[in-house]
Design a protein around this motif. Structure first.
Motif, mmCIF file in Angstrom:
data_model
loop_
_atom_site.group_PDB
_atom_site.id
_atom_site.type_symbol
_atom_site.label_atom_id
_atom_site.label_comp_id
_atom_site.label_asym_id
_atom_site.label_seq_id
_atom_site.Cartn_x
_atom_site.Cartn_y
_atom_site.Cartn_z
ATOM 1 N N ALA A 98 1.311 13.226 -5.362
ATOM 2 C CA ALA A 98 0.214 12.916 -6.347
ATOM 3 C C ALA A 98 0.704 11.603 -6.926
ATOM 4 O O ALA A 98 1.877 11.488 -7.352
ATOM 5 N N VAL A 99 -0.215 10.774 -7.460
ATOM 6 C CA VAL A 99 -0.156 9.618 -8.328
ATOM 7 C C VAL A 99 -1.102 9.271 -9.326
ATOM 8 O O VAL A 99 -2.368 9.637 -9.206
ATOM 9 N N MET A 100 -0.726 9.414 -10.654
ATOM 10 C CA MET A 100 -1.733 8.801 -11.595
ATOM 11 C C MET A 100 -1.544 7.547 -11.904
ATOM 12 O O MET A 100 -0.636 6.746 -11.759
ATOM 13 N N THR A 101 -2.965 6.983 -12.441
ATOM 14 C CA THR A 101 -2.799 5.515 -13.012
ATOM 15 C C THR A 101 -3.139 5.738 -14.691
ATOM 16 O O THR A 101 -3.814 6.519 -14.991
ATOM 17 N N GLU A 102 -2.709 4.743 -15.361
ATOM 18 C CA GLU A 102 -3.096 4.879 -16.980
ATOM 19 C C GLU A 102 -2.969 3.321 -17.150
ATOM 20 O O GLU A 102 -2.116 2.654 -17.095
ATOM 21 N N SER A 103 -4.158 3.017 -18.082
ATOM 22 C CA SER A 103 -4.420 1.860 -18.482
ATOM 23 C C SER A 103 -3.718 1.590 -19.977
ATOM 24 O O SER A 103 -3.602 0.579 -20.267
ATOM 25 N N ARG A 104 -3.721 2.861 -20.555
ATOM 26 C CA ARG A 104 -3.216 2.794 -21.844
ATOM 27 C C ARG A 104 -1.441 3.463 -21.995
ATOM 28 O O ARG A 104 -0.742 2.756 -21.883
ATOM 29 N N VAL A 105 -1.582 4.634 -22.623
ATOM 30 C CA VAL A 105 -0.461 5.420 -22.650
ATOM 31 C C VAL A 105 -0.391 6.556 -22.001
ATOM 32 O O VAL A 105 -1.346 7.179 -22.142
ATOM 33 N N GLU A 159 0.677 -1.308 -0.037
ATOM 34 C CA GLU A 159 -0.122 0.070 0.086
ATOM 35 C C GLU A 159 0.845 1.287 -0.007
ATOM 36 O O GLU A 159 1.856 1.378 0.731
ATOM 37 N N GLU A 160 0.257 2.192 -0.870
ATOM 38 C CA GLU A 160 1.138 3.658 -1.112
ATOM 39 C C GLU A 160 0.401 4.721 -0.743
ATOM 40 O O GLU A 160 -0.980 4.523 -1.090
ATOM 41 N N THR A 161 0.726 5.538 0.021
ATOM 42 C CA THR A 161 -0.292 6.667 0.568
ATOM 43 C C THR A 161 0.237 7.953 -0.122
ATOM 44 O O THR A 161 1.461 8.311 0.054
ATOM 45 N N TYR A 162 -0.723 8.671 -0.737
ATOM 46 C CA TYR A 162 -0.608 10.082 -1.281
ATOM 47 C C TYR A 162 -1.437 11.065 -0.802
ATOM 48 O O TYR A 162 -2.662 10.540 -0.262
ATOM 49 N N ASP A 163 -1.371 12.074 -1.126
ATOM 50 C CA ASP A 163 -2.254 13.316 -0.833
ATOM 51 C C ASP A 163 -3.322 13.116 -2.059
ATOM 52 O O ASP A 163 -4.595 13.423 -1.652
ATOM 53 N N LEU A 164 -2.956 12.906 -3.255
ATOM 54 C CA LEU A 164 -4.028 13.005 -4.278
ATOM 55 C C LEU A 164 -3.553 11.654 -5.225
ATOM 56 O O LEU A 164 -2.583 11.451 -5.565
ATOM 57 N N VAL A 165 -4.762 10.872 -5.323
ATOM 58 C CA VAL A 165 -4.882 9.710 -6.102
ATOM 59 C C VAL A 165 -5.601 9.903 -7.381
ATOM 60 O O VAL A 165 -6.813 10.387 -7.267
ATOM 61 N N ILE A 166 -5.078 10.023 -8.741
ATOM 62 C CA ILE A 166 -6.037 10.278 -9.837
ATOM 63 C C ILE A 166 -6.015 9.395 -10.841
ATOM 64 O O ILE A 166 -4.921 8.451 -11.017
ATOM 65 N N LEU A 167 -7.043 8.843 -11.143
ATOM 66 C CA LEU A 167 -7.463 7.813 -12.108
ATOM 67 C C LEU A 167 -7.250 8.591 -13.485
ATOM 68 O O LEU A 167 -8.265 9.171 -13.845
ATOM 69 N N GLY A 168 -6.258 8.258 -14.399
ATOM 70 C CA GLY A 168 -5.921 8.631 -15.454
ATOM 71 C C GLY A 168 -4.848 9.348 -15.659
ATOM 72 O O GLY A 168 -4.125 9.845 -14.707
ATOM 73 N N SER A 169 -4.376 9.805 -16.850
ATOM 74 C CA SER A 169 -3.137 10.561 -16.687
ATOM 75 C C SER A 169 -2.949 11.687 -17.990
ATOM 76 O O SER A 169 -2.143 11.972 -18.671
ATOM 77 N N GLY A 170 -4.399 12.048 -18.462
ATOM 78 C CA GLY A 170 -4.527 12.840 -19.496
ATOM 79 C C GLY A 170 -4.189 14.297 -19.082
ATOM 80 O O GLY A 170 -3.636 14.623 -17.741
ATOM 81 N N THR A 171 -4.715 15.515 -20.024
ATOM 82 C CA THR A 171 -4.531 16.700 -19.597
ATOM 83 C C THR A 171 -5.088 17.118 -18.179
ATOM 84 O O THR A 171 -4.317 17.883 -17.482
ATOM 85 N N THR A 172 -6.367 16.803 -17.918
ATOM 86 C CA THR A 172 -7.042 17.094 -16.491
ATOM 87 C C THR A 172 -6.070 16.409 -15.525
ATOM 88 O O THR A 172 -5.885 17.059 -14.330
ATOM 89 N N ALA A 173 -5.853 14.981 -15.507
ATOM 90 C CA ALA A 173 -5.058 14.585 -14.595
ATOM 91 C C ALA A 173 -3.623 15.367 -14.144
ATOM 92 O O ALA A 173 -3.256 15.459 -13.039
ATOM 93 N N PHE A 174 -2.767 15.689 -15.360
ATOM 94 C CA PHE A 174 -1.543 16.082 -15.135
ATOM 95 C C PHE A 174 -1.890 17.578 -14.633
ATOM 96 O O PHE A 174 -1.065 18.177 -13.879
ATOM 97 N N ALA A 175 -2.842 18.627 -14.895
ATOM 98 C CA ALA A 175 -3.063 19.725 -14.440
ATOM 99 C C ALA A 175 -3.289 19.703 -13.098
ATOM 100 O O ALA A 175 -2.863 20.205 -11.920
ATOM 101 N N ALA A 176 -3.941 18.679 -12.605
ATOM 102 C CA ALA A 176 -4.295 18.433 -10.974
ATOM 103 C C ALA A 176 -3.013 17.915 -10.203
ATOM 104 O O ALA A 176 -2.643 18.491 -9.149
#
Length: 271
Positions: free
Chosen positions: A36-43, A8-25
């Motif tokens: 912050a950590v982002m997840t990405e199922s594709r590229v 288990e890893e703990t972050y202040d912000l967990v983001i599902l996705g790594s697109g434009t909105t995810a990166f801005a956040a």
């Protein structure tokens, strides 16, 4: 980031996705001193950079150059024609995407120090964490920024024939199109359908757009529809309106779309 357990890893912000909105956040969180950590199922980078805005505009501009080179607008300019190496065109598009992704996305993750990315199919677990690639990600806050994907319409026979979606522009994925179609049926007359339709028509495909509404771009001003219909038809795009496609089927090596217009059956074929 901290580890509450081996998995288990703990972050202040967990983001599902790594697109434009995810990166801005993620970038804003890092600016505020948060992790912050982002997840990405594709590229990495999401739709815009990998299979949307960037690849489409690159190929649209290439198609414009080819079209105008073979059809000079000024009297006195004599065309000698131009050949197309479609796989090479796709390779240069992929190189631009790779370079842009590395400079604008991957480098941000590498330089920020407070941003991580995990690749894999993510989902919420019963305990409230996000599970991805064998990890549990726990956040003080969660952001769902998974973007969108092409909708596959419920058309009879579609699951029995090969078909493309706008993901044909994808880089580094199996769905990427490497062969220029000789002819192409596009079901739908929205803006993505039209920009791709003009792109392929200009590169030499015979394109037919099948729209169920009385006009293309039905959600926009009628004047826009009229103007674009005239322009696209002048370039050779076959635009068919008031047609609801009910089924598709294989006809030898080709595909047929069968629909109804004003109670009459219509049939269109393409490669």
């Amino acid at each position: 980031m901290g580890r509450d357990s081996a998995a288990e890893e703990t972050y202040d912000l967990v983001i599902l996705g790594s697109g434009t909105t995810a990166f801005a956040a993620a970038i804003r969180a890092a600016e505020l001193g948060k992790t912050a950590v982002m997840t990405e199922s594709r590229v990495l980078g999401g739709t815009c950079v990998n299979r949307g805005c960037l690849p489409s505009k690159n190929l649209i501009e290439a198609a414009r150059v080819y079209w105008e080179a073979t059809r000079p607008r000024f009297p006195g300019l004599l065309s000698r024609g131009m050949d197309i190496d479609f796989p090479a065109l796709i390779r240069q598009k992929d190189e631009i995407i790779d370079d842009f992704r590395d400079k604008k996305y991957q480098s941000v993750v590498a330089d920020a120090g407070r941003i991580a990315v995990h690749t894999g199919q993510a989902g919420f677990a019963p305990d409230g964490t996000v599970e991805v690639d064998g990890r549990k990600l726990r956040g003080h806050h969660y952001l769902i920024a998974t973007g969108s994907r092409p909708i596959i319409p419920a058309i009879a026979g579609l699951d029995q024939v090969p078909y493309l979606t706008s993901d044909l522009l994808a880089a580094d994925e199996a769905v990427e199109l490497w062969e220029l179609p000789r002819s192409l049926l596009i079901i739908g007359g929205g803006y993505i359908a039209l920009e791709l339709g003009q792109l392929f028509q200009r590169l030499g495909s015979a394109v037919t757009v099948l729209e169920r509404s009385p006009r293309i771009l039905p959600a926009y001003e009628p004047e826009v529809s009229v103007a674009l219909t005239e322009i696209l038809r002048a370039e050779g795009v076959n635009i068919v309106t008031n047609l609801t496609v009910g089924r598709v089927e294989r006809v030898g090596s080709r595909i047929a779309a069968i629909g109804e217009t004003a109670g009459t059956q219509a049939r269109y074929e393409a490669d």
